[in-house]
Write a protein that holds these residues in place. Structure first.
Motif, PDB file in Angstrom:
ATOM      1  N   LYS A 101       2.471   4.203  15.380  1.00 46.07           N
ATOM      2  CA  LYS A 101       3.166   3.208  14.573  1.00 46.07           C
ATOM      3  C   LYS A 101       3.020   3.554  13.093  1.00 46.07           C
ATOM      4  N   ILE A 102       4.110   3.483  12.360  1.00 47.06           N
ATOM      5  CA  ILE A 102       4.081   3.745  10.925  1.00 47.06           C
ATOM      6  C   ILE A 102       3.526   2.517  10.237  1.00 47.06           C
ATOM      7  N   ARG A 103       2.523   2.727   9.406  1.00 45.57           N
ATOM      8  CA  ARG A 103       1.922   1.592   8.715  1.00 45.57           C
ATOM      9  C   ARG A 103       2.137   1.711   7.213  1.00 45.57           C
ATOM     10  N   ASP A 104       1.876   0.645   6.502  1.00 42.94           N
ATOM     11  CA  ASP A 104       2.060   0.620   5.051  1.00 42.94           C
ATOM     12  C   ASP A 104       1.039   1.516   4.375  1.00 42.94           C
ATOM     13  N   VAL A 105       1.455   2.154   3.280  1.00 44.12           N
ATOM     14  CA  VAL A 105       0.573   3.005   2.495  1.00 44.12           C
ATOM     15  C   VAL A 105      -0.169   2.115   1.503  1.00 44.12           C
ATOM     16  N   ARG A 106      -1.514   2.185   1.528  1.00 46.56           N
ATOM     17  CA  ARG A 106      -2.313   1.351   0.627  1.00 46.56           C
ATOM     18  C   ARG A 106      -2.648   2.080  -0.668  1.00 46.56           C
TER      19      ARG A 106
END
Length: 136
Positions: A101-106
Motif C-alpha cells: 500500500k502506498i502511504r503518505d510521505v512524512r
C-alpha cells in the motif's frame, strides 16, 4: 454428490524430503438454477484452494524464496530445501505478490550530491525509499 476424485498437493519439505498430501475430494452438483458453476469441489480450509497444486504454506515459502533469490539462485536454494520448483515458477510467484500500500510521505530529503546532468532524487528519510525523480 456428483463424484469423487484423487487430489495431490505438494507441501513443505520435512528433513529435505518433498512431501505430497494425497486426499480424496468430493464434487457436488449445484442445485440453484441460476448458479454459473454446475459442479463444485469441496475445499479444506487452510489446506486447499481451488485449482491449486500446493498448500498455502508452500506457496508462501516459494514466494519468500523468490523474493530472496529469484531465478536460478532461488531454484538452487529451493532444491537444497527439498522443494521442487523451477526458476520461472519463482519469478511468477514474485510477480503474483500484490504491491504494498502506498502511504503518505512524512519526511522528504533531496539528494544533491549527484552531478548536474543527473536528475535530483527525492528520498523518504524515514524509510530510505526513493519516492520519485524530480525533473527540472
Amino acid at each position: 454428490m456428483h463424484s469423487r476424485y484423487r487430489r495431490q498437493l505438494s507441501d513443505t519439505a520435512i528433513g529435505g524430503h518433498p512431501v505430497t498430501i494425497d486426499i480424496r475430494v468430493r464434487r457436488f452438483f449445484c442445485d440453484t438454477t441460476d448458479c454459473a458453476a454446475k459442479t463444485f469441489a469441496e475445499q479444506i480450509p487452510g489446506l486447499t484452494q481451488p485449482w491449486a497444486r500446493r498448500t498455502p504454506v508452500l506457496g508462501a515459502v516459494i514466494s519468500a524464496i523468490g523474493l530472496a533469490g529469484a531465478g536460478r539462485a532461488g531454484a538452487r536454494l529451493a532444491s537444497r530445501l527439498g522443494i521442487r520448483v523451477g526458476r520461472d515458477t519463482l519469478l511468477r510467484a514474485v510477480r503474483a505478490i500484490p504491491d504494498s500500500k502506498i502511504r503518505d510521505v512524512r519526511v522528504l530529503g533531496i539528494d544533491l550530491s549527484r552531478p548536474r546532468n543527473y536528475p535530483d532524487t527525492g528520498i523518504e528519510a524515514a524509510a530510505l525509499m526513493q519516492v520519485r525523480s524530480i525533473s527540472g
